[in-house]
Design a protein around this motif. Structure first.
Motif, PDB file in Angstrom:
ATOM      1  N   VAL A  12      54.033  11.580 -19.361  1.00 60.47           N
ATOM      2  CA  VAL A  12      53.796  10.661 -18.381  1.00 60.47           C
ATOM      3  C   VAL A  12      54.673   9.635 -18.274  1.00 60.47           C
ATOM      4  O   VAL A  12      55.038   8.944 -17.383  1.00 60.47           O
ATOM      5  CB  VAL A  12      52.188  10.163 -18.690  1.00 60.47           C
ATOM      6  N   CYS A  52      48.238  17.140 -13.167  1.00 59.13           N
ATOM      7  CA  CYS A  52      47.463  15.974 -13.401  1.00 59.13           C
ATOM      8  C   CYS A  52      45.923  16.439 -12.828  1.00 59.13           C
ATOM      9  O   CYS A  52      45.828  16.686 -11.714  1.00 59.13           O
ATOM     10  CB  CYS A  52      47.853  14.804 -12.732  1.00 59.13           C
ATOM     11  N   ILE A  53      45.100  15.994 -13.960  1.00 51.83           N
ATOM     12  CA  ILE A  53      43.917  16.249 -13.466  1.00 51.83           C
ATOM     13  C   ILE A  53      42.800  15.056 -13.327  1.00 51.83           C
ATOM     14  O   ILE A  53      41.811  14.856 -13.305  1.00 51.83           O
ATOM     15  CB  ILE A  53      43.063  17.138 -14.698  1.00 51.83           C
ATOM     16  N   CYS A  66      42.198  12.311 -14.940  1.00 50.79           N
ATOM     17  CA  CYS A  66      41.226  11.858 -15.927  1.00 50.79           C
ATOM     18  C   CYS A  66      41.330  10.375 -16.234  1.00 50.79           C
ATOM     19  O   CYS A  66      40.414   9.720 -16.614  1.00 50.79           O
ATOM     20  CB  CYS A  66      41.472  12.902 -17.023  1.00 50.79           C
ATOM     21  N   LEU A  67      42.498   9.829 -15.869  1.00 51.03           N
ATOM     22  CA  LEU A  67      42.660   8.239 -16.059  1.00 51.03           C
ATOM     23  C   LEU A  67      42.772   8.119 -17.450  1.00 51.03           C
ATOM     24  O   LEU A  67      42.873   6.729 -18.022  1.00 51.03           O
ATOM     25  CB  LEU A  67      41.628   7.568 -15.302  1.00 51.03           C
ATOM     26  N   CYS A 118      47.416  12.086 -22.788  1.00 47.23           N
ATOM     27  CA  CYS A 118      47.410  12.975 -21.626  1.00 47.23           C
ATOM     28  C   CYS A 118      46.639  14.407 -22.165  1.00 47.23           C
ATOM     29  O   CYS A 118      47.428  14.934 -22.984  1.00 47.23           O
ATOM     30  CB  CYS A 118      48.571  13.316 -20.953  1.00 47.23           C
ATOM     31  N   PRO A 119      45.482  14.554 -21.696  1.00 49.31           N
ATOM     32  CA  PRO A 119      44.848  15.996 -22.245  1.00 49.31           C
ATOM     33  C   PRO A 119      45.655  17.166 -21.543  1.00 49.31           C
ATOM     34  O   PRO A 119      45.607  18.183 -21.909  1.00 49.31           O
ATOM     35  CB  PRO A 119      43.608  15.925 -21.690  1.00 49.31           C
ATOM     36  N   CYS A 145      45.516   8.153 -19.168  1.00 45.14           N
ATOM     37  CA  CYS A 145      46.883   7.530 -19.225  1.00 45.14           C
ATOM     38  C   CYS A 145      46.573   5.953 -18.867  1.00 45.14           C
ATOM     39  O   CYS A 145      47.372   4.949 -19.240  1.00 45.14           O
ATOM     40  CB  CYS A 145      48.061   7.853 -18.799  1.00 45.14           C
TER      41      CYS A 145
HETATM   42  S1  SF4 Z   1      45.451  11.052 -15.270  1.00 41.79           S
HETATM   43 FE1  SF4 Z   1      47.083  10.743 -16.794  1.00 41.79          FE
HETATM   44  S2  SF4 Z   1      46.289  11.353 -18.716  1.00 41.79           S
HETATM   45 FE2  SF4 Z   1      45.048  12.195 -17.180  1.00 41.79          FE
HETATM   46  S3  SF4 Z   1      46.031  14.345 -16.647  1.00 41.79           S
HETATM   47 FE3  SF4 Z   1      46.751  12.881 -15.244  1.00 41.79          FE
HETATM   48  S4  SF4 Z   1      48.698  12.153 -16.102  1.00 41.79           S
HETATM   49 FE4  SF4 Z   1      47.504  12.999 -17.792  1.00 41.79          FE
END
Ligand code: SF4
Ligand code: SF4
Length: 240
Positions: free
Chosen positions: A199, A213-214, A216-217, A193-194, A219
């Motif tokens: 998570v 949470c951005i 980004c996928l 996770c950036p 995880c």
């Molecule tokens: S999608 Fe997953 S890895 Fe990306 S920011 Fe959200 S929790 Fe973190």
């Protein structure tokens, strides 16, 4: 493959930043407001708010040039940077800044709309650009992964508000989903996770909602058991 595409898009967004920063600038929005103008940045922030009602923070994970600059700095300092007070500071900055912008709009009305206001920013504008890009880079270098996203970003609150609006009105939006039974507690999602989000804990709670949470996928793609997925859905009820 998906992460390569995402990182490629982000890298190109960073290349375009010297041109696009005029539409993302908290400073130029103030200068324009002093002229009685609603500029491109204001329109962009309104668009991001509306987009996030369905798209959550996909912009942050997939398109934001500031995110790309931070990911570069994160290669040099990958320390986690996350916590209640670290997150709170951006809302304090945002409230002060946005209140000032609204004050200027009211004071200098009636307002004109000009998306290209200050497009010819000249040398001064590029100095502002280099100052902003440097602050983003060095702040993240000093703090840790996406430190500026967590603690300073003036755009994130618009998108958090968009997500909250969707949840309040029961509008389906982009979000992660967890399969608690599939999780083997390997911790890979935390490492990937950036945004330094815990998570694994969210998966084990069965609730993946997190304003940081951005989308980004990382995880989703990094989980060996495919315990995390994504889709468009309404807010989950809490599982005890
Ligand atoms: S999608 Fe997953 S890895 Fe990306 S920011 Fe959200 S929790 Fe973190
Ligand atoms: S990567 Fe997948 S299996 Fe491992 S802790 Fe995270 S959700 Fe569980």
């Amino acid at each position: 493959m998906r992460q390569k595409i995402r990182k490629g898009i982000l890298a190109y967004s960073a290349i375009l930043f010297p041109v696009t920063f005029i539409f993302l600038s908290p400073y130029i929005i103030i200068v324009s407001a002093m002229m009685g103008v609603i500029n491109g940045s204001a329109i962009m922030f309104a668009f991001l708010f509306l987009f996030s009602i369905v798209g959550s923070r996909l912009y942050c994970g997939w398109l934001c040039p500031g995110g790309a600059v931070q990911d570069m700095a994160g290669n040099a300092n990958s320390r986690p940077w996350y916590g209640r007070f670290k997150i709170l500071s951006k809302y304090i900055i945002w409230i002060i800044w946005f209140s000032f912008v609204i004050f200027l709009w009211i004071k200098n009305g009636p307002l004109k709309i000009n998306p290209l206001n200050m497009f010819s920013v000249g040398l001064a504008g590029f100095l502002v650009y280099f100052a902003v890009a440097s602050i983003i880079y060095f702040f993240t270098l000093a703090t840790g992964k996406r430190g500026m996203c967590h603690s300073i970003c003036w755009m994130a609150p618009f998108m958090v508000l968009g997500g909250k609006t969707a949840d309040l009105l029961h509008i389906p939006r982009f979000r992660l989903k967890a399969d608690r039974e599939a999780c083997i507690a390997c911790g890979q999602c935390d490492k990937k996770c950036p945004m330094s989000i815990g998570v694994q804990k969210m998966v084990q709670r069965g609730n993946m909602d997190n304003t940081e949470c951005i989308c980004c996928l990382e995880c989703v793609d990094g989980c060996p058991k495919k315990a995390i997925s994504f889709g468009i859905s309404r807010k989950q009820k809490k599982i005890s």
